[in-house]
Design a protein around this motif. Structure first.
Motif, short mmCIF file in Angstrom:
data_model
loop_
_atom_site.label_atom_id
_atom_site.label_comp_id
_atom_site.label_asym_id
_atom_site.label_seq_id
_atom_site.Cartn_x
_atom_site.Cartn_y
_atom_site.Cartn_z
N MET A 2 -89.80 -113.65 73.75
CA MET A 2 -91.28 -113.24 73.61
C MET A 2 -91.46 -113.61 72.15
N PRO A 252 -95.91 -112.51 85.63
CA PRO A 252 -94.73 -113.05 84.74
C PRO A 252 -94.16 -114.36 85.08
N GLU A 253 -93.95 -114.48 86.50
CA GLU A 253 -92.99 -115.65 86.76
C GLU A 253 -93.61 -116.80 86.26
N HIS A 255 -94.65 -117.61 83.59
CA HIS A 255 -94.64 -117.87 82.04
C HIS A 255 -92.94 -117.57 81.96
N ASP A 256 -92.44 -116.56 82.36
CA ASP A 256 -90.95 -116.30 82.05
C ASP A 256 -90.15 -117.26 82.90
N PRO A 260 -91.26 -121.32 79.59
CA PRO A 260 -90.93 -120.13 78.65
C PRO A 260 -91.11 -119.99 77.25
N PRO A 262 -92.25 -118.67 73.99
CA PRO A 262 -92.31 -117.34 73.79
C PRO A 262 -93.47 -116.84 73.32
N GLN A 264 -96.39 -117.79 74.91
CA GLN A 264 -97.14 -117.70 76.13
C GLN A 264 -96.58 -116.56 76.74
N ILE A 265 -95.28 -116.25 76.84
CA ILE A 265 -94.65 -115.10 77.53
C ILE A 265 -95.26 -113.83 77.00
N ALA A 269 -97.79 -110.96 78.86
CA ALA A 269 -97.44 -109.74 78.79
C ALA A 269 -98.54 -108.78 78.45
N GLY A 321 -100.97 -118.36 73.43
CA GLY A 321 -99.30 -118.42 73.12
C GLY A 321 -99.03 -119.46 72.20
#
Length: 545
Positions: A2, A252-253, A255-256, A260, A262, A264-265, A269, A321
């Protein structure tokens, strides 16, 4: 991975920040500048300065030519100066370059500049006496704040003009700030029992020939910008609740796993944390079911059913993000610069290297670039906020809310129609604030023929941040108005309700047309002070990254 906002430095929460030339953080500078946390110089730095200074003086007296010590400055480098003129040479340099113009930096800004210069000199390669380091630390600890004009730096041979105004006060000249107003330095120093210093070999040059004005101002702006992006996410969370958007874009899926970045994640969140417990958000399954009901002619609970919302409500993690990632890069560059020796020449005698380094570490290009990047990122933050405001005010886009959130009779009352104009105007103004780092204009007899304009870039970023507080204020007030009109307060998430309550403590519901300027300024001031972030943090069931 993140990209959260930086955590507060451990030293910044204690009674003292230690300056050692290598470990100062942006948050440390902010603590010293804003909260007037005490500072001290690491003993190792004082010893290093003492050794370096002694060896440097030996080098000069041996006849080795050193720029700005036994020569003139800039284009006048070919002119030799006797070593017995050391004090006069340094004094004249500071006086001649105390030519800044325009409004003065605020006291916290000037303190940040002073802190940045102290840490650079504490690195030990500038060959100044320990007494000079101790004098700068004394200024910070005693609240002795130089009055520094904001305009006049090219950011190439350092921030010469602003830092010269700082250096002049060390000599007992120029002006200091007292309650925000300039007062003659001599008067203040006498009242405090402080004797001015006589600047010796290279010390005038070491004080003014660095990037500390753009870096110090950049630190304060970046700290405030991190709060601003989090508050933009908080307001956005409230808006997506009130417009009964889908929570799907924040799962989350997407983005994570899928993309990915950081920032954006972290943004996704945060939005999950901020909207948790909402009775207004829709799941993707809810939207599919309502879409089917609408198709079959069955009643639905909304004025329109959309599987996917517009970008301003769906692409938030991707937009904010990216703002986060840009701010992180800016933050990291500023911390590198904070812990750099950025004047010229530099002396590494304490490292066993006798050669004097005649280079250009004073050039502000790294800081100029990242402050321009930050300006661009913050401009886009304002764009997103204004577009979200528009979705609250436009009856064709607002899920059944009245046009311009008019509470009384439309037509007779205009509601938030006028309040949208300053937000739109400020977005346009932000867009006119172009990059400073590409505006090089040769100066100093073409010796400084490529310059960074880094301080201008830092001032630009600060200006966009200030404008954004008003843009966000309009969105925040509109969101609170929408919550009242739709009677949605009971369905808000805990964070959404806390933010709504924080707004209503300061600004009442607009039940009929009234003067809006004061409302916007009150909300903007609350955002500038981080009050929305504080309210949301207290109500959230997890950290706001």
């Amino acid at each position: 991975m993140m990209c959260p906002a930086p955590a507060l430095s451990a030293t910044a929460t204690d009674a003292t920040v230690v300056f050692d030339g290598g470990n100062l953080r942006v948050d440390d500078v902010c603590a010293v500048a804003r909260q007037e946390v005490g500072c001290e110089i690491a003993e190792a730095s004082l010893k290093r300065a003492q050794v370096s200074r002694r060896q440097f003086e030996d080098t000069v007296t041996s006849g080795t030519p050193v720029y700005g010590v036994t020569t003139g400055y800039g284009e006048m480098i070919y002119m030799l100066v006797d070593t017995d003129k050391e004090v006069e040479l340094q004094t004249n340099l500071v006086r001649s370059h105390s030519a800044g113009v325009g409004p003065l930096f605020t006291e916290p800004e000037s303190r940040a500049i002073l802190a940045a210069r102290l840490n650079s000199l504490a690195k030990g390669y500038s060959a100044v006496r320990p007494e000079l380091l101790e004098r700068l630390a004394l200024y910070l600890n005693e609240g002795v704040t130089p009055a520094i004009p904001q305009m006049g730096s090219l950011g190439a041979s350092g921030d010469l003009a602003p830092l010269a105004h700082m250096a002049a006060t060390v000599m007992g000249e120029g002006y200091l700030l007292r309650d925000g107003e300039p007062v003659e330095t001599g008067t203040v120093l006498r009242s405090l029992g402080i004797t001015p210093l006589r600047l010796r070999f290279k010390e005038g040059l070491a004080l003014i020939n660095g990037t500390s004005a753009m870096t110090g101002l950049g630190c304060l702006t970046m700290s405030a910008a991190w709060d601003q992006v989090r508050q933009a996410e908080i307001i956005t969370g409230l808006v997506v609740e009130l417009l009964r958007c889908s929570a799907g874009p924040f799962q989350p899926e997407g983005h994570d796993l899928a993309r990915p970045h950081p920032g954006q994640i972290a943004c996704a969140a945060n939005l999950r944390t901020l909207t948790r417990g909402s009775g207004l958000l829709r799941s993707h399954a809810d939207l599919r079911r309502e879409a089917a009901d609408s198709k079959e002619g069955r009643p639905v609970t909304r004025t329109g059913v959309y599987i996917q919302k517009a970008y301003s409500l769906r692409a938030i993690p991707q937009i904010l993000g990216a703002v986060r990632d840009t701010l992180r890069h800016t933050h990291d560059t500023l911390e590198t610069e904070l812990n750099s020796a950025n004047d010229n020449p530099l002396f590494f005698g304490g490292e066993g290297i006798e050669e004097v380094f005649h280079g250009a570490n004073f050039h502000g290009q790294p800081v100029a670039f990242v402050m321009d990047y930050a300006t661009i990122a913050l401009t886009q933050l304002g764009v997103l906020s204004e577009r979200q405001t528009n979705r609250l005010l436009n009856r064709h886009l607002s899920d059944g809310l009245p046009e311009f959130l008019v509470a009384g009779e439309p037509g007779l009352n205009s509601g938030f129609a006028g309040a949208q104009y300053p937000a739109t105007a400020l977005v346009a103004e932000n867009r006119t604030i172009g990059p400073a780092s590409t505006q090089s204009i040769p100066s100093n007899g073409d010796n400084q023929d490529v310059v960074s304009m880094g301080l201008i870039a830092a001032r630009h970023a600060r200006r966009v941040w200030e404008n954004n507080n008003r843009i966000l204020a309009v969105e925040l007030l509109a969101a609170a108005q929408a919550a009242d009109i739709a009677d949605s307060r009971a369905g808000l998430s805990p964070v959404g309700r806390a933010v709504y309550d924080a707004v209503r403590e300061k600004v009442p519901f607009v039940d009929r047309d009234r003067w809006m300027s004061d409302d916007i300024e009150v909300a903007a001031a609350a955002l500038a002070a981080g009050e929305v972030l504080a309210a949301a943090s207290a109500a959230a069931d997890g950290p706001i990254l």
